[in-house]
Design a protein around this motif. Sequence first.
Motif, short mmCIF file in Angstrom:
data_model
loop_
_atom_site.label_atom_id
_atom_site.label_comp_id
_atom_site.label_asym_id
_atom_site.label_seq_id
_atom_site.Cartn_x
_atom_site.Cartn_y
_atom_site.Cartn_z
N LEU A 113 -7.96 -1.79 4.69
CA LEU A 113 -6.87 -0.87 4.39
C LEU A 113 -6.47 -0.98 2.91
N ALA A 114 -6.33 -2.24 2.45
CA ALA A 114 -5.96 -2.45 1.04
C ALA A 114 -7.02 -1.87 0.11
N SER A 119 0.83 -1.20 0.00
CA SER A 119 0.00 0.00 0.00
C SER A 119 0.86 1.25 0.00
N LEU A 122 -6.36 -1.27 -3.86
CA LEU A 122 -5.58 -2.45 -4.26
C LEU A 122 -6.44 -3.68 -4.53
N PRO A 171 3.27 4.25 -1.60
CA PRO A 171 3.26 4.98 -2.88
C PRO A 171 4.27 4.37 -3.85
N SER A 188 -8.99 0.64 0.77
CA SER A 188 -8.94 2.11 0.81
C SER A 188 -7.80 2.64 -0.07
N ARG A 189 -6.79 1.81 -0.32
CA ARG A 189 -5.68 2.22 -1.19
C ARG A 189 -5.92 1.79 -2.64
#
Lengths: 430, 392
Positions: free
Chosen positions: B319-320, A317, B325, A319, B322-323
């Motif tokens: 979390l993944a 996750s 992924l 950048p 939200s990114r």
Amino acid sequence: MSQTVHTLLTLASMFLVFIITTRTLKLPPAFGMLFGALCGAIVAGQGIALRHLIEGGFMYFDVVMVIITASIFMRLWSKSGGLNVFVRDLIRWFSWSPSLLLILLMFVMMLPAALTGSGTAAIMAAGSLVATVLEKMGLPKKNIVGFIAMGAVFGLVAPPINIPAMIISTGINMPYDGFFGPLLILSLPLGAAAALLIGRKHIGKSLNTSVLLSTVQGETPRLGSFGAYIPLLSVIVIMILQRAFPRHFPQIGNTMVFVIGSIVAAALSKKLMLIDTIRSTLSDSIGVCCLLIAVGSIVQVMTLTGVRGLLVVTTISAPLTLLFVLLFLGLPLSGCVLGTYGAASVFGIPFMLALLGRNPIIATAGISLIAGLATLTPPTALDGRAAMLVVKYEGSYSEVLKTMAVPAIAADIVGTLFVIFASSLSWLIL
Amino acid sequence: MIRHTEEKKTKALLSGRAGSILVAAGLIALFAYAAFTFLGMRNFEAVPLGSGVTRTGLLSEYFPALKGSAGDTEVFYLEGSEPGETVLCLGGVHPNEPSGVVAATLLVENAQVKTGKLIVVPHSNASAFSYSTPGEATPMSFTIKTDWGEQEFRYGSRLTNPIHQFPDPDVYVHYPSGQLMSGNETRNLDRSFPGNPKGGLTEKVAYAITEMVKKEGIGLVIDMHEARLMNPIVNCIITPERALTLSSLAQMDLESSTKEPWHLEPSPTKMFGMTHRGLTDATDALAVLMETGNPAMDYPRGPTTEKLIVEGKDEFYALAASRGLLYVPYSEKGLPLQHRVARQLAGADKLIRVFAELSETGDSIVVEGIPSYEDVETYGIGHFILKPQQER
């Protein structure tokens, strides 16, 4: 308590127990890992997790089998006198150019790994004989270990068989096709450069053939010089036949290949001491095997408790710029527990999925090279330790790491650049 | 600083007569415990027969060499009173992808065929149900609450048990294409089609399924799978070119009726061994594959527990997600098995209906009683699971 905090506590407890058991109680790393795994499972609320500790121990079962059988093969071949004859011939043919001999020895080291996809198998198959020649050429033992370990790494990256690339390809639903060119470019020049970087300054401009030859004396197997080559040839020929005629030649796996090689070597030996040889070989390789079993157990508990997930999600996750930094630093370092195949599987696939906009073949080839380096990262350092085993080097592994630093960092940089500029390098695909 | 002498310590610790006896005794105890635990996975949960089941058989009936082997598995036939088209539903090609296994089981227990024939194989790779993958730490089983109690389902491995097929080659060469894959894929049933009667156990199982498709004149094969949440090929129908019309029509209807994303993925023409490619190329059937997302499969997962399989909730996936992924919508509700099974059943039902509509003979297969998407989401999976020994 949130899942993240609980998992961090689990990770901290595993690390703490590992440090206490290995540093304070002076137990070997394998026991440190087992106790760390046990503690992690308890802290995570999974109890003693005996089933997971045992099941995880089988994660590297195939590799353990290959290490044991390949070691027995090499020991039997060596005791039969075959290795001596091979080394004498190699010196006779190529001693006129020490640099060329170094590069050829690197390619000899890489060949079994390129055919089998296993650096460990290559070290066990060819490590002893390459080490013997290098020793006669004047290389210090720590450099010999570095030379062999780097040969194993570049060999497992070289085509036609690159298991990390296959693991990643499978993980992203891509056929293992088109990799020959990129992998060749990644492995051969780096292998040759590594040979010269590690060995060149320790050898003179010329080698004294007769002096070198006089140091390689000993038993000659049945059938003389011809007999010396039969065990090694039988192993190489079976490996090639498996690859060349996959539909017609039985796919028996590396373990059986080395068992057959061992039988051939034993049959050609004038003084057969089979049981003693097997016993001493098992005794020598038990340390590496115990370590691998413990690594499997700790990986399983890391997965069970979510520690693996925490490490993966934190990594991927990040950048893009940080992703490349993690690829460069994190992927090789992850080998400290996971090894090459584990690094390719646990981190290589998520990395590749996060980078899908790039040419996937070139990027996967680059990641496979970086994952290859993971086999050198302590404390597991599977191929580093296997190389120490065959060279019978009892010094510090950090000294070996110093000899490999330049070629390993160069390979890491090249692998990362392959990933960053994957789309521009698509012309490498044949 | 790691020293080689540490390996000597290991050996020293294991040396000496007393030490050897102690270690040997400990190992025997551990192995006995392990053997007892692991052998438990060889007990198949019985699939209760719904009233729509007209007969049962074994896969080996299509390839006798499989008889008595770990690859043989139960086949359920649901036949209508009127002859018509035949559809095959496969679950458990990958036993670590439970929505397909549960959905296939619910078909056996609930479906009623009026016209044509429905064949269901819930445990396609029976051998792979008999162990769990070292390193993956998956539970050996998971439990579903039902109206009458609890039903346990085994959670197996992606690959055939190495005890039944050993060793792996360095490189798996797919038959007959010659395509290269990593060696352990030789035990992956979904990389083995159309199969090889002279190959390893996995290729033999694939061959038996291919023979079944040929001998039964099967027109449509629906293979129910799950995928990692970070895999782009998820929440989708994978379709070969011949089944494009069928899959497109089904996909549009499913998106409309479930308000869920259903991607259409073309079956790669140069990647061999998978059901949708192997069976489509080797037989006259249309073979499609459905994927839902299984949170217990991907690498960023938190603790690997039964709860994760059944409820599908995980902080790390949030979390993944939200990114950006993940390739599936992932809310605080997670991805419960109930939702994934509802998708599989809705997909199978729709594909069968569209297949019937496209048939030249009109309503060539009519299957009723498949629990609907809404009903599974409302009442849960357990509501549709029959009690063992109890037949409706």
